[in-house]
Write a protein that holds these residues in place. Structure first.
Motif, PDB file in Angstrom:
ATOM      1  N   LYS A  53      -2.502 -43.908 -98.916  1.00 58.44           N
ATOM      2  CA  LYS A  53      -3.660 -44.692 -98.478  1.00 58.44           C
ATOM      3  C   LYS A  53      -3.496 -46.159 -98.865  1.00 58.44           C
ATOM      4  O   LYS A  53      -3.813 -47.055 -98.088  1.00 58.44           O
ATOM      5  N   MET A  57      -3.452 -49.313 -96.352  1.00 57.83           N
ATOM      6  CA  MET A  57      -4.365 -50.448 -96.506  1.00 57.83           C
ATOM      7  C   MET A  57      -3.595 -51.761 -96.646  1.00 57.83           C
ATOM      8  O   MET A  57      -4.043 -52.788 -96.163  1.00 57.83           O
ATOM      9  N   ILE A  65     -10.151 -47.313 -94.206  1.00 57.94           N
ATOM     10  CA  ILE A  65      -9.658 -46.048 -93.657  1.00 57.94           C
ATOM     11  C   ILE A  65     -10.846 -45.221 -93.197  1.00 57.94           C
ATOM     12  O   ILE A  65     -11.784 -44.982 -93.953  1.00 57.94           O
ATOM     13  N   VAL A  83      -7.049 -47.051 -89.689  1.00 62.12           N
ATOM     14  CA  VAL A  83      -7.670 -48.127 -90.452  1.00 62.12           C
ATOM     15  C   VAL A  83      -8.457 -48.995 -89.480  1.00 62.12           C
ATOM     16  O   VAL A  83      -7.902 -49.529 -88.525  1.00 62.12           O
TER      17      VAL A  83
END
Length: 144
Positions: A53, A57, A65, A83
């Motif tokens: 994650k 990002m 997300i 995202v």
């Protein structure tokens, strides 16, 4: 005839729009079969979901997300995260073996809107499975 054409278009557009421009099979570090259970995929992954994650990002600055998780794409074990930023969504593909970003795919607001009914159906199916089996679902649509 007109209704049939419109229905076929509505069904096929998300699939045509979701075709990733590249392929992972030559660049990913971990191979996986499409029919492997989610729990087995998680056991195979060397990268934790939190690390993946963070990589997603970092690839899309200023986003959030909205859905995603581990899956198999082009024979590779990856994390796929959607995202959302101000201009729509970007799907980020992160290698579950080494944490590298394998690619990104920009999705416009139209495509994101087309995916909503599918996500809702998956969410309902996951909740139903949890009720029936008593086990937590691995359904990505429920991990919002």
């Amino acid at each position: 005839m007109k209704r049939t054409l419109i229905a076929a278009l509505l069904v096929s557009v998300p699939f045509a729009a979701s075709a990733f421009n590249g392929t992972f099979k030559d660049t990913c570090s971990t191979k996986a079969d499409k029919l492997t259970k989610k729990s087995e995929l998680m056991a195979m992954a060397k990268v934790k979901p939190e690390e993946a994650k963070k990589a997603a990002m970092d690839a899309v600055q200023g986003g959030k997300i909205v859905k995603g998780g581990i899956e198999t794409e082009d024979g590779c074990l990856i994390y796929s995260y959607h995202v959302r930023d101000g201009s729509g969504q970007t799907e980020v593909f992160v290698d579950a073996g080494d944490g590298k970003v394998l690619g990104t795919e920009k999705e416009g607001k139209f495509r994101a809107a087309l995916e909503k009914p599918v996500d809702k159906t998956k969410e309902i199916a996951g909740k139903t499975k949890e009720k029936v089996t008593g086990n937590p679902s691995t359904n990505q649509a429920m991990n919002k």
